[in-house]
Design an enzyme around this catalytic site. Structure first.
Site, PDB file in Angstrom:
ATOM      1  N   LYS A  92      60.224  75.665 -11.478  1.00 64.61           N
ATOM      2  CA  LYS A  92      61.677  75.490 -11.391  1.00 64.61           C
ATOM      3  C   LYS A  92      62.177  74.955 -12.717  1.00 64.61           C
ATOM      4  O   LYS A  92      61.429  74.277 -13.444  1.00 64.61           O
ATOM      5  CB  LYS A  92      62.026  74.485 -10.280  1.00 64.61           C
ATOM      6  CG  LYS A  92      63.438  74.598  -9.756  1.00 64.61           C
ATOM      7  CD  LYS A  92      63.565  75.672  -8.710  1.00 64.61           C
ATOM      8  CE  LYS A  92      64.967  75.780  -8.176  1.00 64.61           C
ATOM      9  NZ  LYS A  92      65.056  76.779  -7.101  1.00 64.61           N
TER      10      LYS A  92
HETATM   11  P1  NAP Z   1      75.787  78.813  -5.858  1.00 64.23           P
HETATM   12  O1  NAP Z   1      76.011  80.262  -6.030  1.00 64.23           O
HETATM   13  O2  NAP Z   1      76.011  77.880  -6.996  1.00 64.23           O
HETATM   14  O3  NAP Z   1      76.669  78.355  -4.580  1.00 64.23           O
HETATM   15  C1  NAP Z   1      76.633  77.066  -4.062  1.00 64.23           C
HETATM   16  C2  NAP Z   1      77.795  76.967  -3.079  1.00 64.23           C
HETATM   17  O4  NAP Z   1      77.753  75.716  -2.437  1.00 64.23           O
HETATM   18  C3  NAP Z   1      79.156  77.049  -3.762  1.00 64.23           C
HETATM   19  O5  NAP Z   1      80.060  77.671  -2.864  1.00 64.23           O
HETATM   20  C4  NAP Z   1      79.526  75.565  -3.930  1.00 64.23           C
HETATM   21  O6  NAP Z   1      80.915  75.358  -3.998  1.00 64.23           O
HETATM   22  C5  NAP Z   1      79.001  75.035  -2.635  1.00 64.23           C
HETATM   23  N1  NAP Z   1      78.730  73.606  -2.631  1.00 64.23           N
HETATM   24  C6  NAP Z   1      78.069  72.862  -3.540  1.00 64.23           C
HETATM   25  N2  NAP Z   1      77.993  71.594  -3.130  1.00 64.23           N
HETATM   26  C7  NAP Z   1      78.620  71.550  -1.931  1.00 64.23           C
HETATM   27  C8  NAP Z   1      78.879  70.532  -0.984  1.00 64.23           C
HETATM   28  N3  NAP Z   1      78.466  69.280  -1.191  1.00 64.23           N
HETATM   29  N4  NAP Z   1      79.535  70.875   0.145  1.00 64.23           N
HETATM   30  C9  NAP Z   1      79.943  72.134   0.378  1.00 64.23           C
HETATM   31  N5  NAP Z   1      79.745  73.126  -0.472  1.00 64.23           N
HETATM   32  C10 NAP Z   1      79.085  72.836  -1.601  1.00 64.23           C
HETATM   33  O7  NAP Z   1      74.295  78.506  -5.383  1.00 64.23           O
HETATM   34  P2  NAP Z   1      73.346  79.441  -4.520  1.00 64.23           P
HETATM   35  O8  NAP Z   1      72.527  80.243  -5.462  1.00 64.23           O
HETATM   36  O9  NAP Z   1      74.127  80.095  -3.442  1.00 64.23           O
HETATM   37  O10 NAP Z   1      72.363  78.345  -3.905  1.00 64.23           O
HETATM   38  C11 NAP Z   1      72.700  77.592  -2.742  1.00 64.23           C
HETATM   39  C12 NAP Z   1      71.448  76.960  -2.190  1.00 64.23           C
HETATM   40  O11 NAP Z   1      70.499  77.995  -1.884  1.00 64.23           O
HETATM   41  C13 NAP Z   1      70.706  76.001  -3.128  1.00 64.23           C
HETATM   42  O12 NAP Z   1      70.083  74.992  -2.379  1.00 64.23           O
HETATM   43  C14 NAP Z   1      69.645  76.894  -3.745  1.00 64.23           C
HETATM   44  O13 NAP Z   1      68.542  76.163  -4.246  1.00 64.23           O
HETATM   45  C15 NAP Z   1      69.274  77.745  -2.557  1.00 64.23           C
HETATM   46  N6  NAP Z   1      68.620  79.008  -2.897  1.00 64.23           N
HETATM   47  C16 NAP Z   1      69.232  79.919  -3.692  1.00 64.23           C
HETATM   48  C17 NAP Z   1      68.589  81.124  -3.970  1.00 64.23           C
HETATM   49  C18 NAP Z   1      69.220  82.210  -4.799  1.00 64.23           C
HETATM   50  O14 NAP Z   1      68.656  83.307  -4.869  1.00 64.23           O
HETATM   51  N7  NAP Z   1      70.372  82.007  -5.399  1.00 64.23           N
HETATM   52  C19 NAP Z   1      67.303  81.369  -3.449  1.00 64.23           C
HETATM   53  C20 NAP Z   1      66.733  80.412  -2.610  1.00 64.23           C
HETATM   54  C21 NAP Z   1      67.404  79.236  -2.335  1.00 64.23           C
HETATM   55  P3  NAP Z   1      81.702  75.632  -5.391  1.00 64.23           P
HETATM   56  O15 NAP Z   1      81.438  77.052  -5.765  1.00 64.23           O
HETATM   57  O16 NAP Z   1      83.095  75.390  -5.022  1.00 64.23           O
HETATM   58  O17 NAP Z   1      81.072  74.654  -6.366  1.00 64.23           O
END
Ligand code: NAP
Length: 428
Positions: free
Chosen positions: A116
């Protein structure tokens, strides 16, 4: 007991994610009766790198940014794991997330280990030019730690496909070549050798496992009400696919707050609204609410897809969902997990539920190495098959051993890594 101590001693950190990862490992090590020396090998990362980058941005200002790269374990293959860009990410967070990646790649059955990266800065405060400069500086700074046989990054919270395109370009540019020999980064634009369907893979995988869980516990998806926390890469796609599968997505939140409509939200219209306004708030045909109210909305399925430690012992009792599908990494603290288990809530653990992204990253890796191209339909079919196969494996193991889905997923994943350690031999 020495093995307990070796994990406890590392549990003096300021990261919820690492605390949860170590807790889960400790439990699994006990159930699997692992030897002390094996526990010592897997409780700590193989390599931790912290760098400082000070690039000059296009407005003439100099940024001062800390960044971290961790390779937790590479027994089953090169370390794999995304780049997280947030203003609060710490080295301990990255250690915990890299450990989760070791179990996730092992469980989902791809020949990778766990890694990571973290870049500590607020992506929302950066212009597109500043963001590109920081991503390129980060890539140059960690160049010698990236490679198809070492560590292959991908997008995570705060980073996206475009950023991965810059990582790829930065490496090819420093080599003086057009392409790279093998896959250095996944989740990049399709035009640069990315794979169709990678962007949607994590969110879709969340829904494939959710559908499998519904089947097992007798929930008709076309009558199900779903709440989603986080409307980024994972949450938005999970919501769209839940709606496509016939469910009613009744509540959604992001950092700006929550919205709810018990008759169901129009997810396509909401995506347009978010594109225009950068947040879910203000969406017509919905009532504004708080982020917490979305977590305890009157729903059948809850998908936390934002960030870590959102469900804690203070709100676990208020959750109404029958299924929790962990789109985010570590969204439930261990004490909340226990409370939810006692209430009989079916939890699809993160290392299974959100593993669709890394599975399709593996397809991208092989596609690039072989200079092949897969179609969208092929990627989707392979993703669906793998998610359902692994869901069934974890579900059956949990029934056989009378343990939870999280415990079963951990024991299978840790067991495979340990088998890999013994198969390689214990000498370096
Ligand atoms: P992202 O595109 O940055 O989206 C995160 C979302 O969560 C955004 O809508 C953000 O709002 C919102 N957010 C952040 N903090 C928050 C809070 N305290 N309360 C409510 N909403 C909140 O990230 P992502 O890639 O979707 O990842 C989300 C999660 O999935 C993380 O834990 C990540 O490690 C996990 N994950 C992601 C992937 C992947 O392929 N991307 C794979 C496995 C796991 P704003 O946009 O308004 O900031």
């Amino acid at each position: 007991m020495i093995e307990q101590q070796s994990i406890e001693n590392k549990n003096t950190n300021n990261s919820d994610i690492l605390t949860t990862s170590l807790y889960n490992l400790r439990q699994s090590a006990g159930r699997l009766e692992l030897d002390d020396h094996i526990i010592a090998r897997i409780a700590e990362p193989k390599e931790k790198i912290e760098i400082t980058i000070d690039p000059i941005l296009s407005n003439g200002e100099t940024a001062h940014v800390k960044a971290f790269v961790v390779r937790h374990n590479d027994v089953l293959g090169p370390a794999k794991g995304g780049i997280r860009m947030t203003n609060s990410v710490t080295m301990d967070d990255i250690v915990g997330l890299s450990m989760e990646m070791t179990w996730k790649t092992s469980l989902i059955g791809v020949p990778f280990g766990g890694g990571k990266s973290g870049i500590r800065c607020d992506p929302a405060s950066l212009s597109p030019e500043a963001r590109e400069i920081i991503i390129r500086s980060f890539t140059r700074g960690i160049r010698r730690h990236i490679g198809p046989e070492i560590y292959i990054p991908a997008p995570d919270m705060g980073t996206n496909e475009e950023d991965m395109g810059h990582v790829r370009d930065c490496i090819a540019y420093s080599n003086g070549t057009s392409i790279t020999k093998g896959c250095f980064v996944t989740g990049k634009p399709v035009i640069l050798g990315g794979i169709v369907g990678r962007r949607e893979a994590t969110g879709k995988g969340v829904i494939f496992t959710t559908l499998a869980a519904c089947e097992k516990i007798g929930i008709d998806i076309t009558k199900a009400r779903i709440a989603v926390q986080g409307f980024g890469n994972v949450g938005m796609i999970a919501a769209a696919w839940a709606a496509k599968s016939g469910a009613s997505v009744i509540a959604v939140s992001d950092i700006t707050g929550g919205i709810i409509n018990e008759q169901g939200l129009d997810i396509d219209a909401l995506r347009e609204h978010v594109k225009e306004t950068s947040g879910v708030r203000g969406f017509q045909d919905a009532t504004e609410t708080t982020n917490n109210a979305v977590l305890d909305a009157p729903c059948d399925i809850l998908i936390p897809a934002a960030t870590q430690s959102q469900i804690t012992k203070t709100n676990a009792d208020k959750i109404k969902a029958k299924i929790i599908a962990e789109g985010a990494n570590s969204p439930i603290t261990p004490d909340a997990d226990e409370l939810l288990n006692r209430r009989g809530i079916f939890i699809i653990p993160d290392i299974l539920c959100n593993a669709g992204g890394v599975f399709v990253s593996f397809l991208e890796y092989t596609q690039e190495t072989q200079r092949e191209q897969m179609t969208y339909e092929q990627v989707e079919q392979r993703l669906r098959d793998r998610m359902v196969e692994k869901f069934d494996e974890v579900y059956n193991y949990s029934l056989e051993k009378h343990i939870t889905m999280r415990q079963a997923a951990m024991d299978i994943a840790v067991g495979k890594v340990v088998e890999g350690i013994y198969s390689r031999g214990l000498l370096p």
